[in-house]
Scaffold this motif. Structure first.
Motif, mmCIF file in Angstrom:
data_model
loop_
_atom_site.group_PDB
_atom_site.id
_atom_site.type_symbol
_atom_site.label_atom_id
_atom_site.label_comp_id
_atom_site.label_asym_id
_atom_site.label_seq_id
_atom_site.Cartn_x
_atom_site.Cartn_y
_atom_site.Cartn_z
ATOM 1 N N ALA A 136 44.086 39.227 36.990
ATOM 2 C CA ALA A 136 42.923 38.444 37.432
ATOM 3 C C ALA A 136 42.737 38.585 38.942
ATOM 4 O O ALA A 136 41.607 38.752 39.426
ATOM 5 C CB ALA A 136 43.089 36.982 37.034
ATOM 6 N N ASP A 137 43.835 38.537 39.694
ATOM 7 C CA ASP A 137 43.748 38.727 41.146
ATOM 8 C C ASP A 137 43.222 40.111 41.485
ATOM 9 O O ASP A 137 42.358 40.271 42.353
ATOM 10 C CB ASP A 137 45.111 38.520 41.800
ATOM 11 C CG ASP A 137 45.522 37.063 41.871
ATOM 12 O OD1 ASP A 137 44.656 36.186 41.671
ATOM 13 O OD2 ASP A 137 46.715 36.805 42.109
ATOM 14 N N ARG A 138 43.750 41.115 40.792
ATOM 15 C CA ARG A 138 43.331 42.497 41.057
ATOM 16 C C ARG A 138 41.856 42.692 40.723
ATOM 17 O O ARG A 138 41.103 43.292 41.485
ATOM 18 C CB ARG A 138 44.202 43.446 40.243
ATOM 19 C CG ARG A 138 43.957 44.889 40.512
ATOM 20 C CD ARG A 138 44.959 45.727 39.765
ATOM 21 N NE ARG A 138 44.647 47.129 39.919
ATOM 22 C CZ ARG A 138 45.293 48.099 39.329
ATOM 23 N NH1 ARG A 138 46.314 47.828 38.553
ATOM 24 N NH2 ARG A 138 44.945 49.341 39.504
ATOM 25 N N TYR A 139 41.446 42.180 39.571
ATOM 26 C CA TYR A 139 40.045 42.311 39.178
ATOM 27 C C TYR A 139 39.145 41.532 40.128
ATOM 28 O O TYR A 139 38.082 42.011 40.519
ATOM 29 C CB TYR A 139 39.837 41.838 37.740
ATOM 30 C CG TYR A 139 38.407 41.959 37.292
ATOM 31 C CD1 TYR A 139 37.855 43.209 37.002
ATOM 32 C CD2 TYR A 139 37.585 40.841 37.198
ATOM 33 C CE1 TYR A 139 36.535 43.333 36.621
ATOM 34 C CE2 TYR A 139 36.263 40.961 36.816
ATOM 35 C CZ TYR A 139 35.742 42.204 36.528
ATOM 36 O OH TYR A 139 34.431 42.334 36.156
ATOM 37 N N GLY A 140 39.568 40.338 40.509
ATOM 38 C CA GLY A 140 38.779 39.542 41.444
ATOM 39 C C GLY A 140 38.609 40.231 42.786
ATOM 40 O O GLY A 140 37.522 40.216 43.374
ATOM 41 N N ALA A 141 39.683 40.869 43.282
ATOM 42 C CA ALA A 141 39.603 41.604 44.551
ATOM 43 C C ALA A 141 38.654 42.785 44.428
ATOM 44 O O ALA A 141 37.839 43.050 45.327
ATOM 45 C CB ALA A 141 40.988 42.071 44.975
ATOM 46 N N ARG A 190 30.993 43.589 45.348
ATOM 47 C CA ARG A 190 29.905 42.669 45.667
ATOM 48 C C ARG A 190 29.540 42.722 47.146
ATOM 49 O O ARG A 190 28.359 42.709 47.511
ATOM 50 C CB ARG A 190 30.288 41.247 45.278
ATOM 51 C CG ARG A 190 29.154 40.251 45.358
ATOM 52 C CD ARG A 190 29.588 38.863 44.965
ATOM 53 N NE ARG A 190 30.496 38.252 45.911
ATOM 54 C CZ ARG A 190 30.148 37.719 47.085
ATOM 55 N NH1 ARG A 190 28.888 37.740 47.448
ATOM 56 N NH2 ARG A 190 31.039 37.175 47.877
ATOM 57 N N THR A 191 30.545 42.799 47.997
ATOM 58 C CA THR A 191 30.269 42.727 49.443
ATOM 59 C C THR A 191 29.954 44.079 50.058
ATOM 60 O O THR A 191 29.193 44.138 51.015
ATOM 61 C CB THR A 191 31.442 42.084 50.189
ATOM 62 O OG1 THR A 191 32.622 42.828 49.947
ATOM 63 C CG2 THR A 191 31.636 40.651 49.765
ATOM 64 N N THR A 192 30.560 45.140 49.554
ATOM 65 C CA THR A 192 30.363 46.446 50.192
ATOM 66 C C THR A 192 29.550 47.413 49.360
ATOM 67 O O THR A 192 29.097 48.425 49.868
ATOM 68 C CB THR A 192 31.713 47.114 50.487
ATOM 69 O OG1 THR A 192 32.362 47.436 49.256
ATOM 70 C CG2 THR A 192 32.589 46.237 51.344
ATOM 71 N N GLY A 193 29.419 47.125 48.071
ATOM 72 C CA GLY A 193 28.732 48.059 47.197
ATOM 73 C C GLY A 193 29.610 49.233 46.805
ATOM 74 O O GLY A 193 29.167 50.134 46.115
#
Length: 93
Positions: free
Chosen positions: A73-78, A84-87
């Motif tokens: 979950a941490d890996r997927y969230g990162a 989301r932020t960099t594309g």
């Protein structure tokens, strides 16, 4: 995981999302439903063995998913935050 990937083909989801859904997908529930269907049948031999196999499968699934849940979950969230932020990792069109 392969059936999940096939079911999601053409959905537009990226590889990490398909892998995440595939890993935490409905394996245990499907096993329980199939076992319950078998238990209703009177002519099936080895129902007790099949019930034990399903119980072990579900137990191992709970154990493996529990052990890996936080890290994945941490890996997927990162990964999701990075996209989301960099594309980065966005599909090319």
């Amino acid at each position: 995981m392969v059936p999940v990937a096939l079911a999601l083909a053409g959905s537009g989801l990226r590889g990490p999302t398909v892998a995440y859904i595939g890993w935490f997908g409905p394996r245990g529930l499907a096993s329980v439903v199939l076992a319950l269907l078998l238990l209703e049948e009177e002519h099936v031999q080895g129902v007790e063995l099949m019930a034990r196999v399903v119980a072990v499968t579900v137990g191992l699934s709970v154990l493996l998913h529990g052990v890996t849940a936080l890290a994945l979950a941490d890996r997927y969230g990162a990964w999701h935050e990075k996209v989301r932020t960099t594309g980065a990792g966005a599909p090319s069109r």
